[in-house]
Design an enzyme around this catalytic site. Structure first.
Site, PDB file in Angstrom:
ATOM      1  N   LYS A 117       0.830  -1.203   0.000  1.00 54.10           N
ATOM      2  CA  LYS A 117       0.000   0.000   0.000  1.00 54.10           C
ATOM      3  C   LYS A 117       0.874   1.267   0.000  1.00 54.10           C
ATOM      4  CE  LYS A 117      -3.683  -2.425   2.537  1.00 54.10           C
ATOM      5  NZ  LYS A 117      -4.563  -2.403   3.737  1.00 54.10           N
ATOM      6  N   TYR A 136     -12.287  -3.102  -3.282  1.00 54.24           N
ATOM      7  CA  TYR A 136     -12.816  -3.023  -1.912  1.00 54.24           C
ATOM      8  C   TYR A 136     -14.348  -2.983  -1.865  1.00 54.24           C
ATOM      9  CZ  TYR A 136      -8.323  -2.523   0.575  1.00 54.24           C
ATOM     10  OH  TYR A 136      -7.091  -2.746   1.139  1.00 54.24           O
ATOM     11  N   ASN A 185      -1.703  -0.274   7.212  1.00 53.79           N
ATOM     12  CA  ASN A 185      -1.045  -1.518   7.633  1.00 53.79           C
ATOM     13  C   ASN A 185      -0.191  -2.173   6.532  1.00 53.79           C
ATOM     14  OD1 ASN A 185      -3.075  -2.411   6.011  1.00 53.79           O
ATOM     15  ND2 ASN A 185      -4.277  -3.376   7.645  1.00 53.79           N
ATOM     16  N   HIS A 199      -1.837  -5.634   1.570  1.00 50.97           N
ATOM     17  CA  HIS A 199      -3.094  -6.362   1.374  1.00 50.97           C
ATOM     18  C   HIS A 199      -2.753  -7.767   0.911  1.00 50.97           C
ATOM     19  CE1 HIS A 199      -7.033  -7.531  -0.217  1.00 50.97           C
ATOM     20  NE2 HIS A 199      -6.352  -8.015  -1.244  1.00 50.97           N
ATOM     21  N   GLU A 219      -9.450 -10.742  -7.497  1.00 49.45           N
ATOM     22  CA  GLU A 219      -8.526  -9.610  -7.347  1.00 49.45           C
ATOM     23  C   GLU A 219      -7.372  -9.674  -8.357  1.00 49.45           C
ATOM     24  OE1 GLU A 219      -7.452  -9.800  -3.215  1.00 49.45           O
ATOM     25  OE2 GLU A 219      -9.467  -9.215  -2.551  1.00 49.45           O
TER      26      GLU A 219
END
Ligand code: DAT
Ligand code: MG
Length: 136
Positions: free
Chosen positions: A10, A50, A117, A120, A131
């Site tokens: 990310k 998402y 965080n 993913h 995905e």
């Protein structure tokens, strides 16, 4: 037959120069980087990615965070890699993620509306297939 999962580094991971560290942990575990690209995703791609979180309180902050910088997308391969990557990634909340995991060792709560965080990882075979088709 080997399995594949989608790993995303990310924007916080890219900004903090942790691309190499995160990929090293995947490779050291024994998984194979089968495809890799650095991209600036569209809002449309992120909304599809998402979709399960639409309507939740952290959805808009999550979208803004994911749009805040480049992302590295990786197709990671190996037997049981979907489950295995989530183990080495650690729990969603970096404050309580176990030491030894990517999130536990390298991330923390920065007081932002959405948890930052670093990574993913797809959470099931169905998610991984969906995905990977979106990002690659
Ligand atoms: P994961 O990334 O561990 O699969 P998830 O799919 O439930 O977690 O959520 C996607 C991301 O949204 C997650 O990495 C961080 C953020 N997030 C999840 N739950 C949150 C919450 N309760 N408050 C703030 N951010 C949250
Ligand atoms: Mg998830």
């Amino acid at each position: 037959m080997s399995e594949a999962t989608l790993v995303l580094i990310k924007p916080d991971g890219v900004r903090r120069n942790l691309i190499g560290e995160i990929i090293s942990r995947c490779e050291a575990k024994g998984y194979t980087v089968a495809a890799l690209k650095k991209i600036s995703p569209s809002r449309d791609l992120l909304a599809k990615h998402y979709a399960e979180h639409e309507g939740k309180s952290f959805y808009e902050p999550l979208m803004e965070f994911m749009l805040s910088g480049d992302i590295v997308a990786i197709r990671l391969e190996g037997n049981r890699v979907i489950e295995g990557f989530r183990v080495i990634a650690g729990a969603t909340d970096p404050t309580v993620a176990a030491p030894g995991t990517i999130r536990g060792d390298l991330s923390r709560d920065w007081g932002t509306k959405v948890v930052q965080n670093l990574v993913h990882g797809s959470d099931s075979l169905e998610s991984a297939e969906r995905e990977l088709a979106l990002w690659f």
